[in-house]
Design an enzyme around this catalytic site. Structure first.
Site, PDB file in Angstrom:
ATOM      1  N   HIS A 158      -3.731   7.578  14.036  1.00 23.76           N
ATOM      2  CA  HIS A 158      -3.322   6.339  14.722  1.00 23.76           C
ATOM      3  C   HIS A 158      -1.906   5.958  14.286  1.00 23.76           C
ATOM      4  O   HIS A 158      -1.096   5.498  15.071  1.00 23.76           O
ATOM      5  CB  HIS A 158      -4.334   5.223  14.426  1.00 23.76           C
ATOM      6  CG  HIS A 158      -4.566   4.933  12.968  1.00 23.76           C
ATOM      7  ND1 HIS A 158      -4.918   5.914  12.046  1.00 23.76           N
ATOM      8  CD2 HIS A 158      -4.467   3.791  12.251  1.00 23.76           C
ATOM      9  CE1 HIS A 158      -5.043   5.370  10.854  1.00 23.76           C
ATOM     10  NE2 HIS A 158      -4.770   4.081  10.951  1.00 23.76           N
ATOM     11  N   ARG A 159      -1.612   6.199  13.004  1.00 24.28           N
ATOM     12  CA  ARG A 159      -0.285   5.876  12.442  1.00 24.28           C
ATOM     13  C   ARG A 159       0.792   6.796  13.040  1.00 24.28           C
ATOM     14  O   ARG A 159       1.903   6.369  13.322  1.00 24.28           O
ATOM     15  CB  ARG A 159      -0.374   6.044  10.921  1.00 24.28           C
ATOM     16  CG  ARG A 159       0.902   5.849  10.149  1.00 24.28           C
ATOM     17  CD  ARG A 159       0.623   5.633   8.674  1.00 24.28           C
ATOM     18  NE  ARG A 159      -0.204   4.477   8.468  1.00 24.28           N
ATOM     19  CZ  ARG A 159      -1.496   4.541   8.107  1.00 24.28           C
ATOM     20  NH1 ARG A 159      -2.071   5.694   7.861  1.00 24.28           N
ATOM     21  NH2 ARG A 159      -2.196   3.438   7.994  1.00 24.28           N
ATOM     22  N   LYS A 180      -0.041   4.139   2.450  1.00 22.43           N
ATOM     23  CA  LYS A 180       0.410   3.920   3.816  1.00 22.43           C
ATOM     24  C   LYS A 180       1.893   4.265   3.933  1.00 22.43           C
ATOM     25  O   LYS A 180       2.325   4.938   4.867  1.00 22.43           O
ATOM     26  CB  LYS A 180       0.191   2.445   4.146  1.00 22.43           C
ATOM     27  CG  LYS A 180      -0.122   2.198   5.594  1.00 22.43           C
ATOM     28  CD  LYS A 180       0.110   0.783   5.947  1.00 22.43           C
ATOM     29  CE  LYS A 180      -1.041  -0.138   5.785  1.00 22.43           C
ATOM     30  NZ  LYS A 180      -0.869  -1.403   6.464  1.00 22.43           N
ATOM     31  N   GLY A 192      -8.819   4.232   1.460  1.00 23.65           N
ATOM     32  CA  GLY A 192      -9.314   3.345   2.512  1.00 23.65           C
ATOM     33  C   GLY A 192     -10.524   3.931   3.231  1.00 23.65           C
ATOM     34  O   GLY A 192     -11.453   4.472   2.618  1.00 23.65           O
ATOM     35  N   TYR A 193     -10.492   3.824   4.569  1.00 18.03           N
ATOM     36  CA  TYR A 193     -11.613   4.297   5.379  1.00 18.03           C
ATOM     37  C   TYR A 193     -11.536   5.800   5.671  1.00 18.03           C
ATOM     38  O   TYR A 193     -12.355   6.326   6.419  1.00 18.03           O
ATOM     39  CB  TYR A 193     -11.648   3.521   6.710  1.00 18.03           C
ATOM     40  CG  TYR A 193     -11.953   2.041   6.556  1.00 18.03           C
ATOM     41  CD1 TYR A 193     -13.235   1.605   6.226  1.00 18.03           C
ATOM     42  CD2 TYR A 193     -10.969   1.065   6.739  1.00 18.03           C
ATOM     43  CE1 TYR A 193     -13.531   0.253   6.088  1.00 18.03           C
ATOM     44  CE2 TYR A 193     -11.252  -0.294   6.606  1.00 18.03           C
ATOM     45  CZ  TYR A 193     -12.538  -0.688   6.278  1.00 18.03           C
ATOM     46  OH  TYR A 193     -12.827  -2.024   6.141  1.00 18.03           O
ATOM     47  N   ASP A 194     -10.565   6.498   5.109  1.00 15.70           N
ATOM     48  CA  ASP A 194     -10.405   7.939   5.386  1.00 15.70           C
ATOM     49  C   ASP A 194     -11.704   8.748   5.217  1.00 15.70           C
ATOM     50  O   ASP A 194     -11.981   9.627   6.031  1.00 15.70           O
ATOM     51  CB  ASP A 194      -9.323   8.556   4.490  1.00 15.70           C
ATOM     52  CG  ASP A 194      -7.932   8.466   5.121  1.00 15.70           C
ATOM     53  OD1 ASP A 194      -7.812   7.844   6.197  1.00 15.70           O
ATOM     54  OD2 ASP A 194      -6.981   9.017   4.542  1.00 15.70           O
ATOM     55  N   LYS A 244      -3.941  15.185   9.006  1.00 14.12           N
ATOM     56  CA  LYS A 244      -4.087  13.779   9.410  1.00 14.12           C
ATOM     57  C   LYS A 244      -2.774  13.209   9.954  1.00 14.12           C
ATOM     58  O   LYS A 244      -2.747  12.536  10.980  1.00 14.12           O
ATOM     59  CB  LYS A 244      -4.566  12.943   8.216  1.00 14.12           C
ATOM     60  CG  LYS A 244      -4.636  11.456   8.535  1.00 14.12           C
ATOM     61  CD  LYS A 244      -4.930  10.565   7.342  1.00 14.12           C
ATOM     62  CE  LYS A 244      -4.858   9.110   7.763  1.00 14.12           C
ATOM     63  NZ  LYS A 244      -4.843   8.163   6.645  1.00 14.12           N
ATOM     64  N   ASN A 285       0.835  -1.205   0.000  1.00 18.57           N
ATOM     65  CA  ASN A 285       0.000   0.000   0.000  1.00 18.57           C
ATOM     66  C   ASN A 285       0.874   1.262   0.000  1.00 18.57           C
ATOM     67  O   ASN A 285       1.441   1.647   1.011  1.00 18.57           O
ATOM     68  CB  ASN A 285      -0.886  -0.052   1.257  1.00 18.57           C
ATOM     69  CG  ASN A 285      -1.853   1.100   1.344  1.00 18.57           C
ATOM     70  OD1 ASN A 285      -1.650   2.158   0.740  1.00 18.57           O
ATOM     71  ND2 ASN A 285      -2.918   0.909   2.106  1.00 18.57           N
ATOM     72  N   ASP A 301       0.095  -3.029  10.576  1.00 23.93           N
ATOM     73  CA  ASP A 301      -1.228  -3.606  10.399  1.00 23.93           C
ATOM     74  C   ASP A 301      -2.234  -2.720  11.120  1.00 23.93           C
ATOM     75  O   ASP A 301      -1.954  -2.237  12.219  1.00 23.93           O
ATOM     76  CB  ASP A 301      -1.275  -5.026  10.953  1.00 23.93           C
ATOM     77  CG  ASP A 301      -2.234  -5.855  10.136  1.00 23.93           C
ATOM     78  OD1 ASP A 301      -1.898  -6.170   8.987  1.00 23.93           O
ATOM     79  OD2 ASP A 301      -3.345  -6.139  10.629  1.00 23.93           O
TER      80      ASP A 301
HETATM   81  P1  IMP Z   1      -4.109  -3.151   6.701  1.00 25.20           P
HETATM   82  O1  IMP Z   1      -3.895  -3.748   8.039  1.00 25.20           O
HETATM   83  O2  IMP Z   1      -3.027  -2.280   6.279  1.00 25.20           O
HETATM   84  O3  IMP Z   1      -4.482  -4.155   5.672  1.00 25.20           O
HETATM   85  O4  IMP Z   1      -5.343  -2.160   6.854  1.00 25.20           O
HETATM   86  C1  IMP Z   1      -6.639  -2.632   7.061  1.00 25.20           C
HETATM   87  C2  IMP Z   1      -7.602  -1.797   6.252  1.00 25.20           C
HETATM   88  O5  IMP Z   1      -7.646  -0.488   6.813  1.00 25.20           O
HETATM   89  C3  IMP Z   1      -7.214  -1.631   4.778  1.00 25.20           C
HETATM   90  O6  IMP Z   1      -8.386  -1.675   4.006  1.00 25.20           O
HETATM   91  C4  IMP Z   1      -6.589  -0.258   4.728  1.00 25.20           C
HETATM   92  O7  IMP Z   1      -6.798   0.367   3.468  1.00 25.20           O
HETATM   93  C5  IMP Z   1      -7.349   0.460   5.818  1.00 25.20           C
HETATM   94  N1  IMP Z   1      -6.536   1.504   6.435  1.00 25.20           N
HETATM   95  C6  IMP Z   1      -5.386   1.363   7.134  1.00 25.20           C
HETATM   96  N2  IMP Z   1      -4.919   2.546   7.549  1.00 25.20           N
HETATM   97  C7  IMP Z   1      -5.802   3.466   7.078  1.00 25.20           C
HETATM   98  C8  IMP Z   1      -5.848   4.878   7.159  1.00 25.20           C
HETATM   99  O8  IMP Z   1      -4.986   5.563   7.715  1.00 25.20           O
HETATM  100  N3  IMP Z   1      -6.897   5.450   6.558  1.00 25.20           N
HETATM  101  C9  IMP Z   1      -7.876   4.762   5.918  1.00 25.20           C
HETATM  102  N4  IMP Z   1      -7.876   3.446   5.807  1.00 25.20           N
HETATM  103  C10 IMP Z   1      -6.833   2.801   6.369  1.00 25.20           C
END
Ligand code: IMP
Length: 182
Positions: free
Chosen positions: A165-166, A14, A140-142, A160, A11, A67
């Site tokens: 969280h990141r 990310k 993603g969920y943004d 952001k 990703n 993750d």
């Molecule tokens: P993963 O653990 O990276 O696979 O993330 C799980 C899901 O959350 C994936 O669909 C990502 O696109 C989404 N995701 C992770 N971090 C973010 C974020 O900062 N914003 C929006 N969606 C996120």
């Protein structure tokens, strides 16, 4: 002096965010584009730990993986560790159909680091809520996550990377990593 670390992910969004965040700590991230083995498990940190083992095996260099999971209170924490699969299948509109009056949620980020000998885990979460409709142009969920004390979704916010969280999990990683290097 800056330090170099690999960041394994498929990703790029990310990676770009992580790279900006860690540059504040003078840590230079390099993108290690890879589809890593992702186990299904109830624990995000166990998933991250397995992922970083696979990442180190592939790269043979110190490396981090991340993750994440979106946990919605009224759905008993769903989609949580299944957030990636649920995003791909029902997406933001599917989530909006499932959520009703109680919209509180949290976004969790787990960073796992491996140097081939040890694995270190750094976890953080941010409380917030699910918006009533998708707002803003984000990945993603943004577009549907509003962090607490804000009126805008992650996708609408311009800061952001300073509150996410990141940001929190990577800050924990950075302070451990830089102290360990001294
Ligand atoms: P993963 O653990 O990276 O696979 O993330 C799980 C899901 O959350 C994936 O669909 C990502 O696109 C989404 N995701 C992770 N971090 C973010 C974020 O900062 N914003 C929006 N969606 C996120």
């Amino acid at each position: 002096m800056s330090s170099n670390v690999l960041f394994a992910s498929s990703n790029k969004n990310k990676f770009d965010e992580a790279s900006k965040i860690l540059s504040n700590f003078k840590i230079n991230l390099e993108f290690f584009k890879s589809d890593l083995i992702e186990i299904q498990d109830d624990s995000i940190s166990d998933i991250a730990s397995q992922k970083v083992k696979d990442a180190f095996n592939k790269s043979q260099k110190p490396i981090i993986v991340e993750d994440d999971g979106l946990f919605i209170d009224s759905l008993n924490g769903f989609p949580g560790p299944y957030s990636s699969f649920i995003f791909k299948t029902i997406g933001n509109n599917g989530i909006l159909e499932l959520v009703s009056s109680d919209r509180t949620a949290k976004f969790v980020s787990v960073i796992a680091y491996s140097d081939g000998k040890n694995i270190e885990i750094f976890e953080s979460s941010i409380n917030g809520k699910i918006s009533d409709k998708p707002r803003g142009d984000g990945w993603g969920y943004d577009p549907i996550f509003i962090p607490e004390n804000q009126n805008q979704t992650y996708a609408e916010l311009t800061n952001k990377n300073q509150i996410s969280h990141r940001y929190e999990s990577l800050s924990k990683f950075a302070s451990w990593f830089l102290n360990r290097q001294e």
